[in-house]
Design an enzyme around this catalytic site. Structure first.
Site, PDB file in Angstrom:
ATOM      1  N   GLU A   1       0.793  -1.187  -0.098  1.00  0.00           N
ATOM      2  CA  GLU A   1      -0.050  -0.049  -0.101  1.00  0.00           C
ATOM      3  C   GLU A   1       0.871   1.339  -0.010  1.00  0.00           C
ATOM      4  O   GLU A   1       0.404   2.385  -0.494  1.00  0.00           O
ATOM      5  CB  GLU A   1      -0.866   0.030   1.243  1.00  0.00           C
ATOM      6  CG  GLU A   1      -1.940  -1.182   1.229  1.00  0.00           C
ATOM      7  CD  GLU A   1      -2.856  -1.192   0.376  1.00  0.00           C
ATOM      8  OE1 GLU A   1      -2.822  -0.246  -0.400  1.00  0.00           O
ATOM      9  OE2 GLU A   1      -3.720  -2.082  -0.028  1.00  0.00           O
TER      10      GLU A   1
ATOM     11  N   GLU B   1      -5.274   4.386  -0.827  1.00  0.00           N
ATOM     12  CA  GLU B   1      -4.001   3.580  -0.599  1.00  0.00           C
ATOM     13  C   GLU B   1      -3.647   3.697   0.904  1.00  0.00           C
ATOM     14  O   GLU B   1      -2.999   3.104   1.569  1.00  0.00           O
ATOM     15  CB  GLU B   1      -2.980   3.673  -1.566  1.00  0.00           C
ATOM     16  CG  GLU B   1      -3.558   3.288  -2.967  1.00  0.00           C
ATOM     17  CD  GLU B   1      -4.244   1.913  -3.283  1.00  0.00           C
ATOM     18  OE1 GLU B   1      -4.036   0.908  -2.274  1.00  0.00           O
ATOM     19  OE2 GLU B   1      -4.682   1.932  -4.257  1.00  0.00           O
TER      20      GLU B   1
ATOM     21  N   GLU C   1      -2.255  -2.737  -9.189  1.00  0.00           N
ATOM     22  CA  GLU C   1      -3.468  -3.210  -8.589  1.00  0.00           C
ATOM     23  C   GLU C   1      -3.575  -4.715  -8.822  1.00  0.00           C
ATOM     24  O   GLU C   1      -4.011  -5.269  -7.729  1.00  0.00           O
ATOM     25  CB  GLU C   1      -4.579  -2.523  -9.427  1.00  0.00           C
ATOM     26  CG  GLU C   1      -4.585  -1.093  -8.891  1.00  0.00           C
ATOM     27  CD  GLU C   1      -5.009  -0.610  -7.712  1.00  0.00           C
ATOM     28  OE1 GLU C   1      -5.489  -1.494  -6.809  1.00  0.00           O
ATOM     29  OE2 GLU C   1      -4.500   0.500  -7.179  1.00  0.00           O
TER      30      GLU C   1
ATOM     31  N   GLU D   1      -8.863  -3.517  -4.725  1.00  0.00           N
ATOM     32  CA  GLU D   1      -7.791  -3.511  -5.804  1.00  0.00           C
ATOM     33  C   GLU D   1      -8.660  -3.717  -6.966  1.00  0.00           C
ATOM     34  O   GLU D   1      -8.129  -3.391  -8.150  1.00  0.00           O
ATOM     35  CB  GLU D   1      -7.009  -4.473  -5.431  1.00  0.00           C
ATOM     36  CG  GLU D   1      -6.081  -4.621  -4.087  1.00  0.00           C
ATOM     37  CD  GLU D   1      -5.260  -3.439  -3.977  1.00  0.00           C
ATOM     38  OE1 GLU D   1      -4.883  -2.924  -4.822  1.00  0.00           O
ATOM     39  OE2 GLU D   1      -4.999  -3.165  -2.593  1.00  0.00           O
TER      40      GLU D   1
ATOM     41  N   HIS E   1      -5.736   2.331   3.101  1.00  0.00           N
ATOM     42  CA  HIS E   1      -5.557   0.901   3.361  1.00  0.00           C
ATOM     43  C   HIS E   1      -4.173   0.649   4.023  1.00  0.00           C
ATOM     44  O   HIS E   1      -4.183  -0.415   5.069  1.00  0.00           O
ATOM     45  CB  HIS E   1      -5.261   0.417   2.021  1.00  0.00           C
ATOM     46  CG  HIS E   1      -6.439   0.153   0.969  1.00  0.00           C
ATOM     47  ND1 HIS E   1      -6.605   0.181  -0.117  1.00  0.00           N
ATOM     48  CD2 HIS E   1      -7.884   0.767   1.460  1.00  0.00           C
ATOM     49  CE1 HIS E   1      -7.849   0.202  -0.643  1.00  0.00           C
ATOM     50  NE2 HIS E   1      -8.501   0.545   0.361  1.00  0.00           N
TER      51      HIS E   1
ATOM     52  N   HIS F   1     -10.207  -0.555  -8.270  1.00  0.00           N
ATOM     53  CA  HIS F   1      -9.137   0.195  -8.678  1.00  0.00           C
ATOM     54  C   HIS F   1      -8.737   0.136 -10.107  1.00  0.00           C
ATOM     55  O   HIS F   1      -8.281   0.977 -10.956  1.00  0.00           O
ATOM     56  CB  HIS F   1      -8.081   0.247  -7.734  1.00  0.00           C
ATOM     57  CG  HIS F   1      -8.448   1.073  -6.496  1.00  0.00           C
ATOM     58  ND1 HIS F   1      -7.648   1.113  -5.440  1.00  0.00           N
ATOM     59  CD2 HIS F   1      -9.484   1.592  -6.111  1.00  0.00           C
ATOM     60  CE1 HIS F   1      -8.001   1.851  -4.372  1.00  0.00           C
ATOM     61  NE2 HIS F   1      -9.401   2.217  -4.764  1.00  0.00           N
TER      62      HIS F   1
END
Lengths: 189, 66
Positions: free
Chosen positions: A35, A64, A135, A165, A67, A168
């Site tokens: 991340e 991110e 990703e 992910e 995360h 994204h």
């Protein structure tokens, strides 16, 4: 500038005392596809990418970091009550020698994070493809981490992160489509 | 040729230290529009193909010094 909300993006509950899992989770904290690498990659690429996709990189890069906080919370919970002996048994002896139980940006093997994990090529298409690849690699890493634990609560948080992910990756692919379109012709004055 | 080039406006602020560059360009080569190459696409002559790097006309992406 950012506005900070003092809560996690998604709850993190860890139910099984398993310091070994903390070591494995560090792959998503300071690893090549982790991340930190993701956030820094996207937020840095923003400056030289066409206006139309800057906002996307800002939004995803910011997420991110959210995360990263979740991963940090998992690692912290799994190590905060461990004795040096327990950390050693979990393979975290070298980590303890350098950092006590402080978190640090290394991968699961203890290799410190490096900027060579990320790239900014300046070419919008090349940069977005790098992001899509990142990703997909992060999604795969989450799958292997889910495979590596039988703690259903930890799995729950990891499944949330894995799904992000997936989303994204699609957003980045949509950004490529936007840039592929013949949009504004160069205007000559 | 210019079909493979895209232009975008570079942000110009009121207090920039250098004169605005206006536009920048980037390439979108033809591979980005072909998911899986269909059969029987037009071909270059063999000798020309050796020079250009591809046998297939729709895959050719010219790039000159900017």
């Amino acid at each position: 500038m950012w506005i900070y909300e003092k809560k996690l993006q998604y709850p993190v509950r860890v139910s099984k005392c398993d310091p070994m899992m903390a070591k494995l989770l560090m792959e998503q904290y300071g690893g090549a596809d982790g991340e930190l690498a993701a956030a820094l990659r996207y937020l840095n690429q923003r400056y030289t990418i066409p206006d139309k996709v800057i906002g996307l990189l800002t939004d995803i890069g910011t997420e991110e970091f959210a995360h990263l906080e979740m991963i940090a919370t998992m690692i912290y919970k799994l190590t905060k009550d461990a004795t040096p002996d327990q950390l050693k048994a979990a393979g975290l002896g070298p980590h303890f020698a350098a950092h006590d139980s402080a978190l640090f940006y290394t991968n699961a093997n203890g290799v410190p994070w490096t900027a060579s994990y990320i790239q900014a090529k300046g070419d919008p298409i090349a940069d977005l493809y790098e992001d899509i690849a990142a990703e997909e690699k992060a999604r795969a890493t989450y799958q292997w981490l889910i495979d590596l634990t039988d703690d259903v609560d930890l799995q729950d948080s990891l499944k949330f992160l894995r799904e992000r992910e997936v989303v994204h990756s699609l957003r980045f692919r949509e950004a490529v489509e936007i840039l592929k379109e013949k949009q504004s012709e160069k205007r000559f004055y | 040729m210019s079909d493979q080039v895209r232009y975008f406006e570079v942000f110009a602020g009121p207090f920039d230290p250098c004169p605005p560059i206006g536009y920048k360009s980037f390439q979108v080569p033809p591979n980005h529009f072909i998911t899986f190459q269909p059969p029987n696409l037009p071909q270059f002559q063999p000798y020309e193909a050796l020079k250009l790097g591809t046998l297939w006309q729709p895959l050719y992406s010219p790039y000159g010094s900017q």
